[in-house]
Every structure is written in structure tokens, then in C-alpha cells.
Design an enzyme around this catalytic site. Structure first.
Site, PDB file in Angstrom:
ATOM      1  CE1 TYR A 101      -4.245  -1.598   0.166  1.00  0.00           C
ATOM      2  CE2 TYR A 101      -3.002  -3.209   1.424  1.00  0.00           C
ATOM      3  CZ  TYR A 101      -4.128  -2.857   0.714  1.00  0.00           C
ATOM      4  OH  TYR A 101      -5.140  -3.765   0.536  1.00  0.00           O
TER       5      TYR A 101
ATOM      6  CG  ASN B 182     -11.106  -2.598  -8.172  1.00  0.00           C
ATOM      7  OD1 ASN B 182     -11.768  -2.259  -9.138  1.00  0.00           O
ATOM      8  ND2 ASN B 182     -10.202  -3.553  -8.239  1.00  0.00           N
TER       9      ASN B 182
ATOM     10  CB  CYS C  11      -7.706  -4.226  -5.857  1.00  0.00           C
ATOM     11  SG  CYS C  11      -9.151  -5.297  -5.837  1.00  0.00           S
ATOM     12  CG  HIS C  12      -5.629  -9.977  -6.903  1.00  0.00           C
ATOM     13  ND1 HIS C  12      -6.365  -9.533  -7.992  1.00  0.00           N
ATOM     14  CD2 HIS C  12      -4.586 -10.678  -7.418  1.00  0.00           C
ATOM     15  CE1 HIS C  12      -5.786  -9.959  -9.104  1.00  0.00           C
ATOM     16  NE2 HIS C  12      -4.704 -10.651  -8.781  1.00  0.00           N
TER      17      HIS C  12
ATOM     18  CD  GLU D  30      -2.378 -12.381 -10.662  1.00  0.00           C
ATOM     19  OE1 GLU D  30      -1.463 -11.637 -10.242  1.00  0.00           O
ATOM     20  OE2 GLU D  30      -3.486 -11.945 -11.018  1.00  0.00           O
TER      21      GLU D  30
END
Length: 159
Positions: free
Chosen positions: A92, A115, A123-124, A150
Site C-alpha cells: 500500500y 474497486n 487490487c488483490h 498468479e
């Protein structure tokens, strides 16, 4: 507004469209009751295909037209979040630096949490400075699933 539901490894996902672009994506349980689903919108077919390919590991980016509404600050944060590459994370604090104000870390976190199109606006990929998974509208377990997907299962959360 048009709505459709797609099944995913994260549970059912509600898609919202203005008929041209994707305007929202919501995890179940849905905030609003959906009475009239539109399953014949070509955009929904494109979104469903790309989500399936993403979950199968065949694509890393989406080419779906998006239409998201927010304050100028939210839009700035969401556009920066879209720049976070697949398989990587930002804190962040790093996101606040990228939007130009390290003192706005809480505002960045709030904007990230609001979001309207998670997964496609990834946003993850934003995590705590200590490496912990904090804050995700879809739930921490979904955030962890997406980060592990991912990273090929190599994501290490700090304890």
C-alpha cells in the site's frame, strides 16, 4: 444496466455492464438481488471467456473494455493498480508513492478496497508493507487464491 453470472473457482461472480463495457464485478453473495440476467450480451461472452482463460493460466491480461466510475483520486489509484504486472505485488505504501502522496496511504487503501471491477483491476496485488494480506472486498481467502494462481503456487505470505 445488464447483469450476468459466471461460475469460477472463487464461486459465482456477478458481471455488470452498460451494454458496451464492463462496469462491475461482484463476488457472491451478491449485494443486490439479481432478477433479470442477460446472457446474450456479446460482452459477457468475452468476459466469461477471458476469466476462464485467466483461471486456467492461459492469459495474464484482460482486453475487456472497462467503464469504472469514481472520484478523481479513486480513478488515479485504480489506473495505477492496473499497471501492477501479473504475478507481482505492491505494498500500500508503494502504491501511495506511485500515486504521488505517501501520506495518503489510508486513502489509497480505501480507494483500492472500493474497486468496482476486482480481478480485472487487480487490487488483490496490493499487500501490507510486512507482506501480510490485508483487506480484500472478496475476502482474504480469495485474495490468497488469486496471488497463488498468479505466482504458480509460490506466493509466500508473511506470518
Amino acid at each position: 444496466m445488464y447483469f450476468s453470472v459466471v461460475e469460477s473457482p472463487l464461486g459465482n461472480i456477478l458481471l455488470k455492464s452498460d451494454g458496451i463495457s464492463l462496469c462491475g464485478l461482484e463476488f457472491s453473495p451478491f449485494e443486490y438481488p439479481v432478477e433479470n440476467l442477460t446472457n446474450n450480451l456479446p460482452l459477457f461472452d468475452l468476459v466469461k471467456d477471458q476469466l476462464r482463460w485467466y483461471f486456467e493460466g492461459e492469459i495474464q491480461t484482460f482486453t475487456v473494455p472497462l467503464n469504472f466510475q469514481g472520484t478523481p483520486f479513486q480513478l488515479k489509484v485504480w489506473r495505477e493498480v492496473q499497471r501492477i504486472p501479473y504475478g507481482t505485488t505492491l505494498t500500500y505504501m508503494q502504491l501511495a508513492e506511485r500515486v504521488g502522496d505517501v501520506k495518503a496511504i489510508r486513502a489509497v487503501g480505501r480507494a483500492n478496497g472500493q474497486n468496482p471491477i476486482p480481478i480485472l483491476i487487480p487490487c488483490h496485488r496490493v499487500i501490507g508493507s510486512n507482506g501480510k494480506l490485508i483487506g480484500y472486498g472478496g475476502g482474504i481467502e480469495r485474495k490468497l487464491f488469486l496471488l497463488e494462481l498468479e505466482s504458480g503456487g509460490l506466493f509466500q505470505q508473511s506470518i
